[in-house]
Design a protein around this motif. Sequence first.
Motif, PDB file in Angstrom:
ATOM      1  N   LEU A  68       0.844  -1.188   0.000  1.00  0.00           N
ATOM      2  CA  LEU A  68       0.000   0.000   0.000  1.00  0.00           C
ATOM      3  C   LEU A  68       0.880   1.238   0.000  1.00  0.00           C
ATOM      4  N   GLY A  69       0.536   2.196  -0.839  1.00  0.00           N
ATOM      5  CA  GLY A  69       1.360   3.389  -1.005  1.00  0.00           C
ATOM      6  C   GLY A  69       0.757   4.624  -0.374  1.00  0.00           C
ATOM      7  N   ALA A  70       1.344   5.760  -0.706  1.00  0.00           N
ATOM      8  CA  ALA A  70       0.979   7.048  -0.117  1.00  0.00           C
ATOM      9  C   ALA A  70      -0.496   7.384  -0.340  1.00  0.00           C
ATOM     10  N   GLU A  72      -3.062   5.401  -0.441  1.00  0.00           N
ATOM     11  CA  GLU A  72      -3.871   4.665   0.529  1.00  0.00           C
ATOM     12  C   GLU A  72      -3.730   5.244   1.935  1.00  0.00           C
ATOM     13  N   ALA A  73      -2.567   5.852   2.237  1.00  0.00           N
ATOM     14  CA  ALA A  73      -2.391   6.506   3.539  1.00  0.00           C
ATOM     15  C   ALA A  73      -3.393   7.631   3.699  1.00  0.00           C
ATOM     16  N   TYR A  96       3.494  -2.208   3.338  1.00  0.00           N
ATOM     17  CA  TYR A  96       3.393  -0.785   3.052  1.00  0.00           C
ATOM     18  C   TYR A  96       4.675  -0.289   2.398  1.00  0.00           C
ATOM     19  N   PHE A 108       4.155   5.055   2.322  1.00  0.00           N
ATOM     20  CA  PHE A 108       2.925   5.073   3.101  1.00  0.00           C
ATOM     21  C   PHE A 108       3.109   5.791   4.430  1.00  0.00           C
ATOM     22  N   GLN A 109       4.072   5.345   5.226  1.00  0.00           N
ATOM     23  CA  GLN A 109       4.222   5.904   6.568  1.00  0.00           C
ATOM     24  C   GLN A 109       4.652   7.367   6.543  1.00  0.00           C
ATOM     25  N   ARG A 111       3.827   9.563   4.286  1.00  0.00           N
ATOM     26  CA  ARG A 111       2.622  10.323   3.946  1.00  0.00           C
ATOM     27  C   ARG A 111       1.703  10.414   5.158  1.00  0.00           C
TER      28      ARG A 111
END
Length: 161
Positions: A68-70, A72-73, A96, A108-109, A111
């Motif tokens: 999951l990328g930015a 989805e964040a 992620y 992800f994190q 973002r």
Amino acid sequence: MSSNRIINAVIEGFLSADSATKQERGRRFAYVLGLTPGPAGADGGIDGYGVVDGSKIYFQSKLKRSKLGAEEAGIFYSNLVLHQSDIGILLAGVGYTGSTPSFPNAGFQNRLLEFPNLENYRIHLLSLRDILFEETPEWDSAVQDLPPLRQLTREAWDALE
């Protein structure tokens, strides 16, 4: 066959399902986590919810084959706010995205950390590996914020439906 290969095969089985099956599995994971499963079909971005010690829990499952990328964040954070939750649990198929040497602020994190008032939420980012095999620090941390876990039986699920 090594245990890691077996784990990978089980995870691949979950990820190879069609969208409707993945959505149903997300609802079932919510049940096992002690939460109330979200509605079947168009669920408004919520696969499960609950309350523990006065804290509202929001659960979302995204069983994609990629991390999951930015983007989805942002969706996850907006759903935490929309549903006025205190605790957010996101279940990813394989994990992620993170930063890279060429993009140190990507992922992800990173973002997620850009959003305001993030310190007001307890967030648990899980993967299928965490939830199916329960031997990770991420799993141990999430369980502290959940109601008692439940075993999923056909009878229990049928009664819920």
